[in-house]
Write an enzyme that holds these catalytic residues in place. Structure first.
Site, PDB file in Angstrom:
ATOM      1  CG  ASP A  67      -0.247  -0.433   2.534  1.00  0.00           C
ATOM      2  OD1 ASP A  67       0.832  -0.404   2.652  1.00  0.00           O
ATOM      3  OD2 ASP A  67      -0.965  -1.035   3.444  1.00  0.00           O
ATOM      4  CG  ASN A 133      -8.818  -1.629  12.168  1.00  0.00           C
ATOM      5  OD1 ASN A 133      -7.983  -2.157  11.895  1.00  0.00           O
ATOM      6  ND2 ASN A 133      -9.613  -0.891  11.580  1.00  0.00           N
ATOM      7  CG  HIS A 135      -5.942  -2.452   8.940  1.00  0.00           C
ATOM      8  ND1 HIS A 135      -6.058  -1.585   9.955  1.00  0.00           N
ATOM      9  CD2 HIS A 135      -4.898  -2.465   8.707  1.00  0.00           C
ATOM     10  CE1 HIS A 135      -5.057  -0.810  10.030  1.00  0.00           C
ATOM     11  NE2 HIS A 135      -4.190  -1.249   9.171  1.00  0.00           N
ATOM     12  CD  GLU A 140      -8.870   0.943   7.975  1.00  0.00           C
ATOM     13  OE1 GLU A 140      -8.932   0.014   8.705  1.00  0.00           O
ATOM     14  OE2 GLU A 140      -8.749   1.882   8.061  1.00  0.00           O
TER      15      GLU A 140
END
Length: 234
Positions: A67, A133, A135, A140
Site C-alpha cells: 500500500d 482493528n 486490518h 479496513e
C-alpha cells in the site's frame, strides 16, 4: 479452519525477525522466491534490519508493496516509498521494486495498473502485518473478500494509530491505495507478523477459526499456506 495456519511463538520481535529470515533464506536457497510482497510499519523494522545485515542475495527478486498513502510523494518522509528505501531498498539490491503511486492523477487507473502487474508477476510470498482493528494492508473492517487493488478510506482507528509516525506536522492522508483481499490471497504463501499486546485482539480473532469480514485478518483462514509469527503468549 486453522489446519492451514501455522502459529509460531517467539520471545521477541528480534526473534520473530530471525525466524522470518530463516524462512526467506530457505526459499531463496531452493530457488522458490522470485516475487516477494512487502509491508511497512514499525513491526517490519527489525525484519528489514535482519535482512539488510544478512548475506542474502535479492538480485533476482522483484517486490510489490501492499500500500501507499494517497497524496504523498516518494520523497515525503511519511510515505511508504520513503520507508522502504530507508529501511531496505537503499541497503539491498533487488531486481525490481513496485509501490503503488499515491500521486497518480487517475487513482482508479493506477489501481488497475498495479493489480495487473501483480497478477502478471504472481506473488510467491506476501509479508503482512496487522492493524489494531484487524486490518491487513489497508483493508479496513468490512472490506469484501473479492476486493483487488483499490482506493481505501481509512478508519478513525487507523488514522489515530498511524498519525504517531507522521513527522514535520504533515497531516496524515485519509485515503490510501492498497492491495485488496483477493490480491493478497493470490500469493502462494502468506507470512504475518504480530508483535505486542495491541495485536492480541486480532490474533485472538484468527484463533477462533471463523472468517469475520469485520476483522479482515480472518480472511487468511481461507488460504492454504499461512504462517503467523507472534511474541504473544496465547
Amino acid at each position: 479452519m486453522m489446519e492451514n495456519c501455522k502459529l509460531i511463538q517467539v520471545a521477541s520481535p528480534e526473534k520473530g525477525a530471525e525466524h522470518f529470515y530463516q524462512m526467506i533464506k530457505e526459499e531463496l536457497d531452493h530457488n522458490r522466491l522470485h516475487v516477494l510482497g512487502l509491508a511497512t510499519g514499525s513491526t517490519m523494522i527489525p525484519v528489514y534490519k535482519k535482512l539488510t545485515e544478512s548475506e542474502l542475495d535479492f538480485s533476482d527478486v522483484t517486490t510489490f508493496n501492499l500500500d501507499e498513502y494517497v497524496g504523498l510523494s516518494a520523497s515525503s518522509p511519511n510515505s511508504y516509498a520513503y520507508f522502504m528505501k530507508d529501511h531496505l531498498f537503499n541497503k539491498k539490491n533487488f531486481k525490481d521494486t513496485n509501490i503503488p503511486n499515491g500521486m497518480a492523477e487517475d487513482l482508479d487507473a493506477e489501481c488497475k495498473r498495479y493489480e495487473h502487474a501483480l497478477q502478471e508477476a504472481k506473488l510467491d510470498i506476501q509479508l503482512l502485518g496487522v492493524g489494531e482493528n484487524g486490518h491487513i494492508a489497508f483493508n479496513e473492517p468490512g472490506t469484501p473478500a473479492d476486493s483487488v487493488t483499490h482506493v481505501a478510506q481509512l478508519t478513525d482507528s487507523t488514522l489515530g494509530v498511524n498519525s504517531q509516525y507522521f513527522e514535520n506536522d504533515e497531516k496524515i492522508p485519509n485515503t490510501a491505495l492498497t492491495m485488496g483481499i483477493a490480491s493478497i490471497m493470490s500469493a502462494k504463501k502468506l507470512i504475518l507478523l504480530a508483535f505486542g499486546e495491541k495485536k492480541r485482539p486480532a490474533i485472538t480473532k484468527v484463533l477462533e477459526g471463523k472468517v469475520d469480514p469485520d476483522w479482515t485478518i480472518t480472511y487468511l483462514l481461507k488460504h492454504n499456506d499461512v504462517t503467523i509469527i507472534t511474541d504473544l503468549e496465547l
